[in-house]
Design a protein around this motif. Structure first.
Motif, PDB file in Angstrom:
ATOM      1  N   GLN A 718      -4.708  -6.453   4.597  1.00  0.00           N
ATOM      2  CA  GLN A 718      -5.006  -7.784   3.935  1.00  0.00           C
ATOM      3  C   GLN A 718      -5.988  -7.621   2.918  1.00  0.00           C
ATOM      4  O   GLN A 718      -6.062  -8.319   1.652  1.00  0.00           O
ATOM      5  CB  GLN A 718      -5.450  -8.573   4.929  1.00  0.00           C
ATOM      6  CG  GLN A 718      -6.188 -10.182   4.591  1.00  0.00           C
ATOM      7  CD  GLN A 718      -4.808 -10.629   4.311  1.00  0.00           C
ATOM      8  OE1 GLN A 718      -3.669 -10.632   5.084  1.00  0.00           O
ATOM      9  NE2 GLN A 718      -4.520 -11.703   3.144  1.00  0.00           N
ATOM     10  N   GLU A 719      -6.975  -6.463   3.044  1.00  0.00           N
ATOM     11  CA  GLU A 719      -7.790  -6.454   1.984  1.00  0.00           C
ATOM     12  C   GLU A 719      -7.800  -4.837   1.157  1.00  0.00           C
ATOM     13  O   GLU A 719      -8.797  -4.159   1.686  1.00  0.00           O
ATOM     14  CB  GLU A 719      -9.325  -6.648   2.318  1.00  0.00           C
ATOM     15  CG  GLU A 719      -9.543  -7.976   2.590  1.00  0.00           C
ATOM     16  CD  GLU A 719     -10.968  -8.203   3.192  1.00  0.00           C
ATOM     17  OE1 GLU A 719     -11.236  -8.192   4.481  1.00  0.00           O
ATOM     18  OE2 GLU A 719     -12.062  -8.481   2.311  1.00  0.00           O
ATOM     19  N   PRO A 720      -6.840  -4.794   0.444  1.00  0.00           N
ATOM     20  CA  PRO A 720      -6.448  -3.159  -0.090  1.00  0.00           C
ATOM     21  C   PRO A 720      -7.672  -2.736  -0.731  1.00  0.00           C
ATOM     22  O   PRO A 720      -7.756  -1.459  -0.621  1.00  0.00           O
ATOM     23  CB  PRO A 720      -5.360  -3.442  -0.851  1.00  0.00           C
ATOM     24  CG  PRO A 720      -4.845  -4.846  -1.014  1.00  0.00           C
ATOM     25  CD  PRO A 720      -5.842  -5.712  -0.066  1.00  0.00           C
ATOM     26  N   HIS A 738       0.200  -5.055  -1.406  1.00  0.00           N
ATOM     27  CA  HIS A 738       1.154  -6.408  -1.496  1.00  0.00           C
ATOM     28  C   HIS A 738       0.697  -7.268  -2.300  1.00  0.00           C
ATOM     29  O   HIS A 738      -0.650  -7.658  -2.178  1.00  0.00           O
ATOM     30  CB  HIS A 738       1.342  -6.567   0.037  1.00  0.00           C
ATOM     31  CG  HIS A 738       2.659  -5.936   0.770  1.00  0.00           C
ATOM     32  ND1 HIS A 738       3.705  -6.580   0.428  1.00  0.00           N
ATOM     33  CD2 HIS A 738       3.003  -4.926   1.317  1.00  0.00           C
ATOM     34  CE1 HIS A 738       4.795  -5.889   1.145  1.00  0.00           C
ATOM     35  NE2 HIS A 738       4.156  -4.834   1.574  1.00  0.00           N
ATOM     36  N   TYR A 739       1.457  -7.881  -3.114  1.00  0.00           N
ATOM     37  CA  TYR A 739       1.198  -9.012  -3.870  1.00  0.00           C
ATOM     38  C   TYR A 739       0.561 -10.245  -3.130  1.00  0.00           C
ATOM     39  O   TYR A 739      -0.250 -11.076  -3.674  1.00  0.00           O
ATOM     40  CB  TYR A 739       2.333  -9.201  -4.521  1.00  0.00           C
ATOM     41  CG  TYR A 739       2.217 -10.457  -5.641  1.00  0.00           C
ATOM     42  CD1 TYR A 739       1.658 -10.406  -6.723  1.00  0.00           C
ATOM     43  CD2 TYR A 739       2.957 -11.645  -5.620  1.00  0.00           C
ATOM     44  CE1 TYR A 739       1.178 -11.583  -7.570  1.00  0.00           C
ATOM     45  CE2 TYR A 739       3.005 -12.582  -6.522  1.00  0.00           C
ATOM     46  CZ  TYR A 739       1.998 -12.726  -7.473  1.00  0.00           C
ATOM     47  OH  TYR A 739       1.953 -13.520  -8.187  1.00  0.00           O
ATOM     48  N   ALA A 763       3.972  -4.031  -4.040  1.00  0.00           N
ATOM     49  CA  ALA A 763       5.176  -4.543  -3.159  1.00  0.00           C
ATOM     50  C   ALA A 763       5.248  -6.057  -2.969  1.00  0.00           C
ATOM     51  O   ALA A 763       4.216  -6.839  -3.089  1.00  0.00           O
ATOM     52  CB  ALA A 763       4.815  -3.879  -1.859  1.00  0.00           C
ATOM     53  N   LEU A 764       6.709  -6.511  -2.959  1.00  0.00           N
ATOM     54  CA  LEU A 764       6.914  -7.787  -2.763  1.00  0.00           C
ATOM     55  C   LEU A 764       7.678  -7.949  -1.365  1.00  0.00           C
ATOM     56  O   LEU A 764       8.592  -7.286  -1.134  1.00  0.00           O
ATOM     57  CB  LEU A 764       7.752  -8.238  -3.890  1.00  0.00           C
ATOM     58  CG  LEU A 764       7.074  -7.860  -5.414  1.00  0.00           C
ATOM     59  CD1 LEU A 764       8.364  -8.593  -6.464  1.00  0.00           C
ATOM     60  CD2 LEU A 764       5.926  -8.584  -5.628  1.00  0.00           C
ATOM     61  N   LEU A 787       7.602  -2.063  -5.439  1.00  0.00           N
ATOM     62  CA  LEU A 787       8.527  -1.880  -4.152  1.00  0.00           C
ATOM     63  C   LEU A 787       9.213  -3.160  -3.777  1.00  0.00           C
ATOM     64  O   LEU A 787       8.451  -4.233  -3.550  1.00  0.00           O
ATOM     65  CB  LEU A 787       7.352  -1.339  -2.941  1.00  0.00           C
ATOM     66  CG  LEU A 787       7.982  -1.591  -1.544  1.00  0.00           C
ATOM     67  CD1 LEU A 787       9.239  -1.056  -1.110  1.00  0.00           C
ATOM     68  CD2 LEU A 787       6.954  -1.116  -0.579  1.00  0.00           C
ATOM     69  N   ILE A 788      10.635  -3.260  -3.411  1.00  0.00           N
ATOM     70  CA  ILE A 788      11.239  -4.472  -3.122  1.00  0.00           C
ATOM     71  C   ILE A 788      11.391  -4.228  -1.682  1.00  0.00           C
ATOM     72  O   ILE A 788      12.152  -3.231  -1.328  1.00  0.00           O
ATOM     73  CB  ILE A 788      12.476  -4.715  -3.946  1.00  0.00           C
ATOM     74  CG1 ILE A 788      12.137  -5.214  -5.301  1.00  0.00           C
ATOM     75  CG2 ILE A 788      13.066  -5.899  -3.424  1.00  0.00           C
ATOM     76  CD1 ILE A 788      11.342  -5.953  -5.839  1.00  0.00           C
ATOM     77  N   MET A 789      10.690  -5.107  -0.971  1.00  0.00           N
ATOM     78  CA  MET A 789      10.789  -4.925   0.696  1.00  0.00           C
ATOM     79  C   MET A 789      12.577  -5.615   0.883  1.00  0.00           C
ATOM     80  O   MET A 789      12.535  -6.488   0.581  1.00  0.00           O
ATOM     81  CB  MET A 789       9.904  -5.801   1.199  1.00  0.00           C
ATOM     82  CG  MET A 789       8.592  -5.151   1.352  1.00  0.00           C
ATOM     83  SD  MET A 789       8.325  -3.444   1.974  1.00  0.00           S
ATOM     84  CE  MET A 789       8.918  -3.674   3.898  1.00  0.00           C
TER      85      MET A 789
END
Ligand code: 5SP
Length: 871
Positions: A718-720, A738-739, A763-764, A787-789
């Motif tokens: 959550q809090e990179p 993560h965006y 990452a999306l 990064l496309i999940m």
């Protein structure tokens, strides 16, 4: 006279005293009593604040009165005799002539009286209002005393002129007269001073000698001081000499050379410089840096660019200066693209320094890049940071923070320097006292070097001409004819040997068979080199340019038969001598002329001198070269290589599906199967409904892996930004955030990751669409990978979402060079569609780990990628 504020600072009126509280100079108009500025009681001249109770014993009281007597004695000496020498100092510029104690006393005092009279007259000055009956207007008229003041002032001016003239005359006449010889008391005092000065001087020079290991006092250099002193008789010439010694001692403190002061204890030194000079240092243009202080610091010296923003005009002027300095060399590289400020920008090797006098002798005037500074630091081997690191600078050479050092080392890029000559031989650097003979030797060495350089330039020119002829004669691309061309190129060998001490890294151009042929071609050259080693060494040493760059590139053009292909090809010449090197994922590496040890999947391979080795793309080689160079060199060198390698296809297995009880062994197994990265999924139980591991476990793994592979951290947290530092310390090379998480200011976040020495990636999740905001972010090139999940993040073993691939295509079309990663449910069945969409980094967990034959899956995934990207 009533007390009034007056600003004359006792220059016009009589001095009462200074206020001991605020320092105000109180004149007779302000008078005694409370200070008109701060209210503190003004003490009269001679009044002391000290009473007997402040002296606890007789001894200290006697010492105090002795000190007072001594002070009076010195003041007396100063007042009555100092005018016999003419001392001009900078302070004189700021004071009026009436205050100049060096002027003729009698005339001066008369002038002062006149000025006081003038001021007093003005003090009581009255101005009348007079009605002009003709015009019927009022005008102001001065009273008689004001006129009188004007007269006083004129007289004072005249007297001061006379005083000046008289002083000049006196100085001229004085030159042969001794003023003190008949005065025994002064003689005694003078002797006292001289003896003290001598003792002090001896002590000081002894200290200096010990420090600098100087045996010969005569080598001390005296320099002009800011205080110009002219003495007018022999007697004072002695005094002058002694005085100069003291001044020089002070000067030496300014022109600091103190080893202990500049020794960076237990650390690596850093030097702050202004832009644009700082950038020019780390990009190899500026090789000498002038300073007023010296240091014995040697070794890696990091360069910090100060916070001051350079003006565009300044940058152009300095760039112009350097292009002139290098005589507008054809091969002078492009000047730096950016001159960032307030950041650490790179490192050089500090060889030592040369003194100004030696520098002037060694380097011809037109080649000098440094002006009027006593110490010229000599730099070699510049390396620049790919991403500058924000930090504050400091004075002199300061210790670089260990944390910053750790990060900085990871991302250094070596800078080519051979295009331009070095004018100072490291052997001639940092000699304290350079004797005449040594200077001559140095000169001849440099002259020799100039001559050799010129010869080399001529030779190179003729080789290029021959080469051109060979190229022009080529008309077809038939293999036999190509082979013939190699032969022709091989015959041009006089300069070629120069790069035999070098390695060549060729990226992104030659196919495997072409590389093999290239390697064979170079092998034959090496055989020749073995026969004529001594001569080659010499020519190599004297040459200051990249060895045979043109020949190599032309050869590649010949081999490929397509000159345009050279546009995509990057060739790096790596100086391998005495270096330890570790290589990851090289497209192709041809090593020439060195004995080296490599470790490939724990297998030791000895690369022998005189042989050429080829390392295919996708191979991971790790190891060390035997060398007596320092550890530091190893690390720098590793990073240089890793940085210049283009990452094409990457197979990055996700270890989420592996057996965590044998975490390291599982990873080791994958690495031995030839995977490129390790993809570690960090989950926090908040951003995704799953918990995995964090920095401590990653650290355990990376400790054991010993930098064998690239650690790709997929942070589903959550809090990179909270974890950047820890993850970097744990050994991460790339941090994907993560965006959709709490990223805050995205530019800042990306910079923080870079500052921590990692590649930032974004990452999306499947539901996130690529909108304008995201395009704006990617356009700014804040991230090295997207990064496309292809599954909802959180768990391995889910079904691949093919409908995510249009996102990949959309991105690849817009960003042809960026790394695009796909992650989730990727396996041998769908990997081709991923490549076709434009992905080049394949994350696969169960697709590899749970496959029947993991090695086969890896090979297949690689092969498909290579076919698709034609690499
Ligand atoms: O990030 C994730 C899941 O959140 C991925 O890294 C998966 O763990 C990949 O595993 P497979 O889907 O390939 O099994």
């Amino acid at each position: 006279m009533s007390r009034k504020q007056c600003l004359c600072e006792a220059q016009i009126h009589k001095l009462i005293n200074n206020c001991i509280s605020c320092g105000r100079i109180v004149c007779s108009v302000e008078g005694e009593g409370p200070c008109l500025f701060c209210g503190n009681q003004i003490m009269k001249k001679g009044e002391l604040l000290i009473d007997d109770s402040q002296f606890p014993d007789m001894e200290s009281k006697t010492a105090y009165s002795k000190a007072l007597m001594h002070k009076d004695k010195l003041l007396d000496f100063h007042r009555r005799d100092v005018h016999q020498s003419n001392i001009i100092d900078d302070q004189a510029d700021y004071y009026q002539i009436v205050d100049d104690v060096w002027q003729n006393e009698d005339i001066r005092s008369q002038a002062v009286i006149k000025l006081i009279q003038q001021a007093d007259a003005e003090q009581t000055n009255t101005v009348k209002q007079v009605l002009d009956l003709q015009t019927m207007q009022f005008r102001l008229e001065k009273e008689t005393n004001a006129k009188q003041a004007d007269e006083f002032r004129d007289e004072a001016k005249q007297l001061l002129k006379e005083a000046e003239l008289a002083d000049k005359k006196k100085n001229q006449n004085n030159s042969k007269t001794s003023h003190l010889a008949d005065n025994q008391e002064y003689q005694k005092l003078y002797n006292e001073i001289i003896t003290n000065l001598n003792n002090e001087t001896k002590k000081e020079s002894k200290k200096q000698n010990n420090k600098n290991n100087k045996n010969n006092q005569n080598t001390q250099q005296f320099k002009p001081t800011s205080c110009r002193v002219q003495f007018t008789d022999e007697y004072f010439q002695d005094f002058q000499k002694e005085l100069l010694k003291v001044v020089n001692q002070e000067q030496q403190q300014e022109d600091i050379f103190d080893e202990s002061f500049f020794k960076v204890e237990d650390g690596i030194g850093c030097l702050s410089m202004h832009q644009p000079w700082a950038q020019l240092v780390v990009e190899g243009f500026k090789r000498i840096e002038g300073r007023m202080w010296g240091t014995n610091y040697k070794g890696p010296l990091w360069i910090h660019a100060g916070a001051k923003q350079p003006e565009t005009e300044l940058i152009s002027a300095i760039e112009h200066q350097y292009s002139q300095l290098y005589n507008n060399l054809d091969n002078i590289p492009q000047f730096p693209a950016r001159y960032p400020t307030g950041v650490l920008i790179g490192v050089v090797d500090m060889v030592g320094y040369v003194r100004a006098a030696e520098y002037n002798k060694m380097v011809p005037k037109e080649k000098q890049e440094e002006g009027d500074t006593e110490f010229k630091f000599v730099f070699r081997n510049p390396r620049k940071l790919l991403i500058p690191i924000q930090m504050r600078g400091s004075n002199n050479i300061f210790k670089l923070d260990d944390d910053i050092l750790k990060i900085a080392i990871k991302q250094l890029e070596k800078v080519p320097v051979k295009w331009g000559p070095y004018l100072i031989d490291p052997k001639d650097v940092a000699k304290e006292a350079i004797g005449e003979k040594q200077v001559d030797d140095t000169m001849s060495k440099i002259q020799e070097q100039f001559v050799i350089n010129n010869i080399n330039e001529i030779q190179e020119k003729s080789i290029n001409e021959q080469q051109q002829k060979v190229e022009n004669s080529i008309v077809t691309d038939q293999p036999q004819q190509q082979e013939k061309r190699y032969q022709q190129v091989q015959s041009i060998d006089s300069q070629f040997e120069k790069q035999l001490e070098w390695g060549i890294l060729i990226k992104n151009v030659l196919k495997r068979d072409q590389l093999v042929r290239m390697a064979n071609f170079l092998s034959t050259k090496i055989k020749k080199q073995n026969n004529q080693k001594g001569a080659l060494k010499l020519s190599f040493m004297a040459k200051n340019q990249l060895p045979c760059h043109d020949i190599i590139t032309n050869t590649i053009s010949n081999i490929t038969g397509n000159e345009n292909q050279y546009d995509n090809c990057t060739i790096h010449f790596l100086k391998l001598a005495d270096k330890k090197i570790c290589i990851q994922n090289a497209t192709a590496l041809i090593l020439i002329g060195q004995s080296m040890e490599f470790m490939n999947n724990n297998q030791q391979i000895l690369l022998q001198q005189g042989k050429v080795f080829l390392v295919e793309e996708g191979y991971t080689l790790n190891g060390q070269f035997s060398s007596d160079q320092q550890e530091e060199n190893l690390r720098l060198c590793i990073q240089n290589l890793v940085d210049i390698i283009i990452i094409m296809i990457k197979i990055a297995p996700s270890i989420l599906t592996c057996d965590f009880s044998i975490f390291y062994e599982e990873c080791d197994k994958l690495l031995k199967m030839g995977v490129d990265w390790l993809h570690l999924d960090v989950m926090d139980g908040h951003f995704v409904p799953n918990l995995t591991f964090g920095p401590p476990i990653i650290k355990c793994l990376t400790n054991r892996l010993q930098n064998r592979t690239f650690i790709d951290l997929h942070c589903m947290i959550q809090e990179p930004r909270k974890w950047i530092k820890d993850l970097s310390n744990a050994g991460g090379h790339q941090m994907t955030v993560h965006y959709e998480s709490d990223i805050g200011n995205i530019e800042e976040l990306s910079q923080m990751i870079k500052n921590a020495g990692m590649r930032p990636a974004l990452a999306l999740k499947p539901k996130t669409l690529i909108d304008h905001t995201l395009i704006e972010i990617f356009d700014k090139q804040l991230f090295d990978m997207i990064l496309i999940m292809t599954v909802e993040p959180g768990f391995g073993g889910q079904k691949f979402m093919a409908d995510m691939l249009p996102k990949v295509t959309q991105l690849r079309q817009r960003y042809p060079k960026i790394d695009i990663q796909v992650d989730g449910g990727v396996n041998c069945d769908n990997v081709i569609s991923c490549y076709e969409a434009g992905a080049n980094v394949i994350v696969s967990g169960s697709g590899i780990v749970n496959a029947k034959d993991p090695q086969q899956s890896i090979n297949y995934m690689k092969e498909c990628g290579c076919q698709h990207f034609k690499c």
